[in-house]
Scaffold this active site. Structure first.
Site, PDB file in Angstrom:
ATOM      1  N   CYS A   1      63.876  36.131  64.098  1.00  0.00           N
ATOM      2  CA  CYS A   1      65.287  36.554  64.171  1.00  0.00           C
ATOM      3  C   CYS A   1      66.197  35.489  63.573  1.00  0.00           C
ATOM      4  O   CYS A   1      66.821  35.687  62.533  1.00  0.00           O
ATOM      5  CB  CYS A   1      65.702  36.773  65.627  1.00  0.00           C
ATOM      6  SG  CYS A   1      64.714  37.955  66.502  1.00  0.00           S
TER       7      CYS A   1
HETATM    8  N1  SAJ Z   1      66.222  26.414  68.948  1.00  0.00           N
HETATM    9  C1  SAJ Z   1      66.698  25.113  68.817  1.00  0.00           C
HETATM   10  N2  SAJ Z   1      67.743  24.719  69.593  1.00  0.00           N
HETATM   11  C2  SAJ Z   1      68.326  25.562  70.504  1.00  0.00           C
HETATM   12  C3  SAJ Z   1      67.831  26.885  70.608  1.00  0.00           C
HETATM   13  C4  SAJ Z   1      66.779  27.291  69.833  1.00  0.00           C
HETATM   14  O1  SAJ Z   1      66.203  24.330  68.007  1.00  0.00           O
HETATM   15  O2  SAJ Z   1      69.256  25.141  71.199  1.00  0.00           O
HETATM   16  C5  SAJ Z   1      65.124  26.856  68.090  1.00  0.00           C
HETATM   17  C6  SAJ Z   1      63.922  27.333  68.869  1.00  0.00           C
HETATM   18  O3  SAJ Z   1      63.037  26.264  69.117  1.00  0.00           O
HETATM   19  C7  SAJ Z   1      63.315  28.376  67.928  1.00  0.00           C
HETATM   20  C8  SAJ Z   1      64.525  28.939  67.197  1.00  0.00           C
HETATM   21  O4  SAJ Z   1      65.571  27.979  67.351  1.00  0.00           O
HETATM   22  O5  SAJ Z   1      62.455  27.765  66.997  1.00  0.00           O
HETATM   23  C9  SAJ Z   1      64.991  30.290  67.731  1.00  0.00           C
HETATM   24  O6  SAJ Z   1      65.090  30.141  69.123  1.00  0.00           O
HETATM   25  P1  SAJ Z   1      65.852  31.257  70.058  1.00  0.00           P
HETATM   26  O7  SAJ Z   1      66.027  30.618  71.399  1.00  0.00           O
HETATM   27  O8  SAJ Z   1      67.033  31.765  69.375  1.00  0.00           O
HETATM   28  O9  SAJ Z   1      64.751  32.344  70.278  1.00  0.00           O
HETATM   29  P2  SAJ Z   1      64.402  33.666  69.463  1.00  0.00           P
HETATM   30  O10 SAJ Z   1      64.175  33.413  68.027  1.00  0.00           O
HETATM   31  O11 SAJ Z   1      63.317  34.306  70.228  1.00  0.00           O
HETATM   32  O12 SAJ Z   1      65.764  34.508  69.542  1.00  0.00           O
HETATM   33  C10 SAJ Z   1      65.808  35.614  70.386  1.00  0.00           C
HETATM   34  C11 SAJ Z   1      66.967  36.431  69.875  1.00  0.00           C
HETATM   35  N3  SAJ Z   1      66.942  37.725  70.496  1.00  0.00           N
HETATM   36  C12 SAJ Z   1      67.208  38.791  69.718  1.00  0.00           C
HETATM   37  O13 SAJ Z   1      67.445  38.731  68.544  1.00  0.00           O
HETATM   38  C13 SAJ Z   1      67.186  40.109  70.404  1.00  0.00           C
HETATM   39  C14 SAJ Z   1      68.278  35.740  70.202  1.00  0.00           C
HETATM   40  O14 SAJ Z   1      69.382  36.625  69.930  1.00  0.00           O
HETATM   41  C15 SAJ Z   1      68.323  35.364  71.646  1.00  0.00           C
HETATM   42  O15 SAJ Z   1      69.572  34.724  71.928  1.00  0.00           O
HETATM   43  C16 SAJ Z   1      67.185  34.399  71.911  1.00  0.00           C
HETATM   44  O16 SAJ Z   1      65.976  35.159  71.725  1.00  0.00           O
HETATM   45  C17 SAJ Z   1      67.239  33.864  73.328  1.00  0.00           C
HETATM   46  O17 SAJ Z   1      68.357  33.574  73.791  1.00  0.00           O
HETATM   47  O18 SAJ Z   1      66.146  33.670  73.902  1.00  0.00           O
END
Ligand code: SAJ
Length: 452
Positions: free
Chosen positions: A276
Site C-alpha cells: 500500500c
Molecule cells: N513504517 C515506518 N514508520 C512508521 C510506520 C510505518 O517506517 O511510523 C513502515 C513500516 O515498517 C512498513 C511501511 O512503513 O514497512 C508501511 O507500514 P504501515 O504501518 O503503513 O502498514 P501497511 O503497509 O500494512 O499499511 C496498512 C494500510 N492499510 C490500508 O491501506 C487499508 C494503512 O492505510 C494503514 O494505516 C496501516 O496498514 C496501519 O495503520 O496499520
C-alpha cells in the site's frame, strides 16, 4: 436523485435477496465475502485461481485474518461459494471488485487487473446490477475508465446498472479494526449509484460515509496512504538529521508525542514496505502529472524513504569501521525481513534492498525471520547494475553461535518473538533500525549498538 430502480435495489438489499459477487478473493476480497455471507447474503467469490476457489469451497482459509471455521460454516450453509467461471456474474446482483493494483517497472499505475475484471463483467452484464470497485486506484478510474467499458454493453447507467467506488481499508493482522467496524467511504458515479452502494455496505458495516462522487472516494483513499508515506518520510529525514547532530531521534519523537493535540507520531525505519504505502502515492502523482501538476510532497517522500536502505548500509559500514572491518568479507546477520513486525509479507520490504546491497558489497549475508523461511532476491532489489544473480536465502536458526559469529547483526524488522537482550549479549555489533534495543542498554551494551 434516487431512481425507481435504486429504490427497488435498496429494498432487495434490505430483504437480503441480493446475490453478492466478490471478484478477487485476496486479503481484501475474502474477508469481505465472509462478512456479506455472515450477514445473510448469498455470496459467490470469483477467482482466477482454481486453487483458491477450491480452498473456499472446501471450507479452508488462506488469509491470516479469516478463520477457516468461518469459511467452512458459511460454505456448508451454502451461503459462500467460489468459482472460476466469470460467466456466472450474470446471476449476480451486486459485484464488488477487489483485485490488485500494482505499479509497473517504471512505477506507473498498472490497472490491468481492473480492466480484465471490467471486461468480464461487461460480457456478463444484465439490467439490475450494482458494480463497486474497491481496488486502490487513481482518481477518475471509475467514471473515466470503468463507466464507458460497462456502458459499451448497451446498458444505461441508473436505468440498468449502478456504479460506485468504495476504498478497501483492510489492515492485515489488526485485531481491533475488522471489516465491520471500519467506516466505509462510498461514492457513486451518480447519486442513485451512491444510494445503491451505501445500502449494500450499510447491511454489513456499522458506518457508511457517503461522498458525492467516485473520484472523491478514490482520492480519499490515496490521501490516507500518502499521508503515511509523507509523514514517514519526514521522520526518516529527521532521523538522518539527528544522526548528523548526535541527537536521539526516537527520544525526540517520544517527547513530541507528549503533545496531546496537533501531533501524530511516526517512526524512522529502514524504509517502507508493503503493498500500500510505497505504491498508492504514485497513483496520485501519476494522475497529477497528466494534468501538469507536480505532487512535490509525494516525490520527496519517495526520495527520502527509498534512500533509507542505503542509510542503513552506511550505518553498518560505520559500525564495522569501529572494529576496523570492511563490509566486504564480513559476516552479516539480518534479523527480520518481512515489511513490518509479526507478519510474513516481504512485498517491497526494505530488507530486500538492504540484503541486495550488502551481497553486492561482498558481505557474507544470512538472515533470521521466524515468519519468512525462504527469501528470493530479484535483480531490482537495490542491486548494483549488472548484478544479475538471483539470490535465494533460507532463514537460519538464531543460535548462540550464529549470533556470536556475526561481525554485525542488523535488526531490520523487529518481530516480537526475538529475544533482543540475548542478541545484545551475544553479538559483537548491532545495527538497530527499529529502536528495539533502547530499553535494554547498559553503558557496556550501548557501545555495541548503532541506532538509526
Ligand atoms: N513504517 C515506518 N514508520 C512508521 C510506520 C510505518 O517506517 O511510523 C513502515 C513500516 O515498517 C512498513 C511501511 O512503513 O514497512 C508501511 O507500514 P504501515 O504501518 O503503513 O502498514 P501497511 O503497509 O500494512 O499499511 C496498512 C494500510 N492499510 C490500508 O491501506 C487499508 C494503512 O492505510 C494503514 O494505516 C496501516 O496498514 C496501519 O495503520 O496499520
Amino acid at each position: 436523485m434516487s431512481t425507481e430502480q435504486s429504490s427497488e435495489f435498496v429494498s432487495r438489499v434490505e430483504a437480503r435477496s441480493i446475490r453478492v459477487g466478490v471478484v478477487g478473493l485476496g486479503y481484501v476480497g475474502l474477508p469481505l465475502a465472509v462478512e456479506f455471507a455472515s450477514n445473510g447474503f448469498d455470496v459467490t467469490g470469483f477467482e482466477v485461481s482454481a486453487e483458491k476457489a477450491a480452498s473456499v469451497n472446501a471450507g479452508e482459509s488462506y488469509i491470516q485474518d479469516v478463520p477457516a471455521g468461518e469459511v467452512r460454516r458459511l460454505a456448508d450453509a451454502g451461503r459462500l461459494r467460489a468459482t472460476t467461471d466469470f460467466g456466472e456474474l450474470a446471476e449476480i446482483d451486486a459485484i464488488v471488485v477487489c483485485v490488485p493494483t500494482p505499479l509497473n517497472k517504471t512505477k506507473e499505475p498498472d490497472i490491468s487487473f481492473i480492466l480484465t475484471a471490467a471486461e468480464r463483467i461487461r460480457a456478463a452484464m444484465r439490467p439490475g446490477q450494482l458494480i463497486v470497485l474497491e481496488s486502490t486506484t487513481y482518481p477518475g478510474t471509475t467514471d473515466e475508465v470503468l463507466l464507458p467499458m460497462l456502458a459499451a454493453s448497451g446498458l444505461e447507467l441508473d436505468r440498468d446498472f449502478f456504479l460506485a467506488f468504495s476504498p478497501e481499508r483492510v489492515d492485515p493482522g489488526n485485531e481491533h479494526f475488522q471489516t465491520r467496524n471500519i467506516t466505509k467511504v462510498v461514492g457513486g458515479v451518480s447519486e442513485a449509484s451512491t444510494d445503491a452502494a451505501a445500502a449494500l455496505y450499510g447491511a454489513v458495516v456499522e458506518s457508511v460515509h457517503r461522498v458525492t462522487s467516485a473520484r472523491v472516494a478514490e482520492t480519499a483513499k490515496l490521501l490516507e496512504n500518502t499521508f503515511r508515506a509523507v509523514n514517514i518520510g519526514l521522520v526518516n529525514e529527521i532521523a538522518q538529521l539527528c544522526h548528523q547532530l548526535g541527537i536521539d531521534s526516537w527520544e525526540v519523537i517520544n517527547a513530541a508525542r507528549t503533545k496531546p493535540f496537533g501531533f501524530m507520531a511516526f517512526y524512522p525505519g529502514p524504509g517502507i514496505g508493503g503493498h500500500c504505502i510505497p505504491l498508492d502515492p504514485h497513483y496520485l502523482s501519476w494522475k497529477a502529472r497528466l494534468h501538469g501538476f507536480e505532487a512535490k510532497f509525494i516525490g520527496l517522500a519517495e526520495e527520502v524513504n527509498s534512500r533509507m536502505p542505503q542509510h542503513v548500509i552506511n550505518l553498518v559500514t560505520e559500525g564495522l569501521n569501529r572494529h576496523r572491518k570492511a563490509v566486504n568479507g564480513s559476516r552479516l546477520l539480518v534479523l527480520g525481513v518481512a515489511y513490518k513486525r509479526d507478519i510474513d509479507d516481504v512485498r517491497e520490504s526494505p530488507a530486500l534492498s538492504i540484503i541486495g546491497k550488502l551481497v553486492d558489497l561482498g558481505a557474507d549475508v544470512t538472515y533470521h525471520d521466524p515468519h519468512v523461511p525462504v527469501l528470493r532476491l530479484e535483480d531490482d532489489h537495490g542491486r548494483s547494475a549488472g548484478s544479475s544473480r538471483v539470490v535465494t536465502l533460507e532463514s537460519v536458526e538464531l543460535t548462540d553461535s550464529a549470533l556470536g559469529a556475526a561481525d554485525c547483526v542488523v535488526v531490520v524488522t523487529d518481530h516480537g518473538s526475538v529475544d533482543y537482550g540475548r542478541v545484545l549479549r551475544l553479538a559483537g555489533l548491532v545495527v538497530d533500525t527499529r529502536n528495539i534495543t533502547s530499553g535494554l542498554l547498559t553503558p557496556e551494551l550501548a557501545a555495541k549498538v548503532v541506532r538509526l
